[in-house]
Design an enzyme around this catalytic site. Structure first.
Site, PDB file in Angstrom:
ATOM      1  N   ASP A  58       0.847  -1.243   0.662  1.00 55.56           N
ATOM      2  CA  ASP A  58      -0.195  -0.146  -0.309  1.00 55.56           C
ATOM      3  C   ASP A  58       1.029   1.388  -0.128  1.00 55.56           C
ATOM      4  OD1 ASP A  58       0.973  -0.054   2.594  1.00 55.56           O
ATOM      5  OD2 ASP A  58      -0.886   0.205   3.239  1.00 55.56           O
ATOM      6  N   SER A  59       2.141   1.091  -0.223  1.00 55.61           N
ATOM      7  CA  SER A  59       3.000   2.203  -0.155  1.00 55.61           C
ATOM      8  C   SER A  59       3.385   2.933  -1.556  1.00 55.61           C
ATOM      9  CB  SER A  59       4.882   1.190   0.083  1.00 55.61           C
ATOM     10  OG  SER A  59       4.438   0.373  -0.990  1.00 55.61           O
ATOM     11  N   ASP A  97      -1.099  -6.250  -0.128  1.00 53.96           N
ATOM     12  CA  ASP A  97      -1.221  -5.867   1.122  1.00 53.96           C
ATOM     13  C   ASP A  97      -3.016  -5.731   1.229  1.00 53.96           C
ATOM     14  OD1 ASP A  97       0.511  -5.358   2.518  1.00 53.96           O
ATOM     15  OD2 ASP A  97       0.994  -3.096   2.304  1.00 53.96           O
ATOM     16  N   LYS A 127      -1.845  -9.446   2.823  1.00 43.89           N
ATOM     17  CA  LYS A 127      -1.364  -9.332   3.915  1.00 43.89           C
ATOM     18  C   LYS A 127      -1.687  -7.878   4.835  1.00 43.89           C
ATOM     19  CE  LYS A 127       2.593  -6.412   3.737  1.00 43.89           C
ATOM     20  NZ  LYS A 127       2.185  -4.344   4.838  1.00 43.89           N
ATOM     21  N   GLU A 129      -2.388  -5.491   8.729  1.00 51.78           N
ATOM     22  CA  GLU A 129      -0.938  -5.409   9.356  1.00 51.78           C
ATOM     23  C   GLU A 129      -0.990  -5.468  11.575  1.00 51.78           C
ATOM     24  OE1 GLU A 129       0.672  -1.866   7.130  1.00 51.78           O
ATOM     25  OE2 GLU A 129      -0.726  -1.376   8.929  1.00 51.78           O
ATOM     26  N   GLU A 195       9.034  -5.008  10.820  1.00 51.91           N
ATOM     27  CA  GLU A 195       9.524  -3.646  10.036  1.00 51.91           C
ATOM     28  C   GLU A 195       9.179  -2.572  11.360  1.00 51.91           C
ATOM     29  OE1 GLU A 195       7.721   0.164   7.602  1.00 51.91           O
ATOM     30  OE2 GLU A 195       6.801  -1.050   7.138  1.00 51.91           O
TER      31      GLU A 195
END
Length: 278
Positions: A58-59, A97, A127, A129, A195
């Protein structure tokens, strides 16, 4: 035409990389690489280089769409770019993501969003978080037959709750990080990204679970490493680079120089020349 062996990367996979292949390498010392990718052509380049796993992060909110925060990207936007990456990924495994707001509300929302991502993009895994708090979502996804990569430590979608870009797991907070990694592993996650975690804590966390750990700013003792490719190759040339990112090329500077040369030759009338004409 160049021989295929001359155009592929170091130990490039010769068959489709599967989740099980990478899980078997856990703890063997046979480390593997992951890079972000957001389009077909870049995915092809990284697959040819031998990168085992491509992350549609999602960057993309920042580096593709220019949003100031990752929370602003939508599921549709993520699906469009993930589908392009899958088409160019070759033998690489593709992880996508799930963006902010598409899995937090309920197990049902998480399964629906992940199923939509996989159906429309062809990605092999999603993915999400979070650690202990998100373990029920991971369990629901796994029960629905959807492979999951967890993400703990610094979680960019929670940047506001974390009061900025800060290293996680220092001091007493190490216990919470270890609880998080055990929770996602117990819930059935296949991989976990760590991270911005102190290297010694990441090493302990990696040893505490039997699933592969993927480090980004987490030291050398994880089972794999991931970077945003724009950080890895310095694009744009004047962009901010996190401390943990090394640059193996100066793509931004080269691209700007190429565009400037093109503009100059157009302005001077030297391009197109006779060899470029029919």
């Amino acid at each position: 035409m160049a021989d295929k062996k001359e155009t592929t990367g170091y130990l490039a996979p010769t068959r489709q990389v599967r989740i099980g292949d990478l899980r078997k390498r856990k703890g063997s010392g046979d480390k593997w690489a992951m890079l972000t990718a957001y389009d077909y052509s870049t995915a092809r380049a990284f697959s040819d280089a031998g990168v085992e796993c491509l992350l549609v992060g999602d960057s993309a909110a920042n580096v593709v769409f220019g949003y100031p925060q990752t929370q602003q990207i939508s599921l549709d936007e993520m699906i469009y770019i993930a589908a392009a990456v899958v088409r160019g990924a070759g033998n690489a495994l593709v992880i996508a993501d799930l963006p902010f707001g598409t899995y937090e509300a309920s197990d049902e929302q998480a399964v629906r969003s992940a199923a939509e991502m996989m159906r429309r993009s062809g990605a092999a895994m999603v993915k999400i978080e979070g650690g202990v708090r998100i373990a029920p979502r991971i369990r629901a996804l796994v029960a629905a037959g959807i492979p999951v990569c967890a993400h703990i430590g610094f979680t960019p979608q929670s940047v506001n709750a974390l009061s900025g870009f800060k290293v996680q797991g220092r001091g007493d907070a190490a216990d919470q990080l270890l609880a998080d990694i055990r929770a996602v592993a117990d819930a059935g996650a296949d991989f976990v990204v760590l991270e911005m975690v102190p290297a010694d804590v990441a090493a302990r966390a990696s040893e505490s679970v039997d699933i592969p750990t993927v480090g980004i700013g987490a030291g050398p003792d994880t089972d794999a490493q991931v970077l945003v490719w724009h950080d890895m190759a310095a694009l744009p040339a004047d962009g901010h680079r996190p401390k943990f990112a090394k640059q193996w090329a100066q793509v931004g500077a080269e691209l700007t120089a190429a565009a400037a040369s093109y503009k100059r030759e157009v302005a001077e009338g030297t391009f197109p020349a006779a060899e470029h004409c029919f």
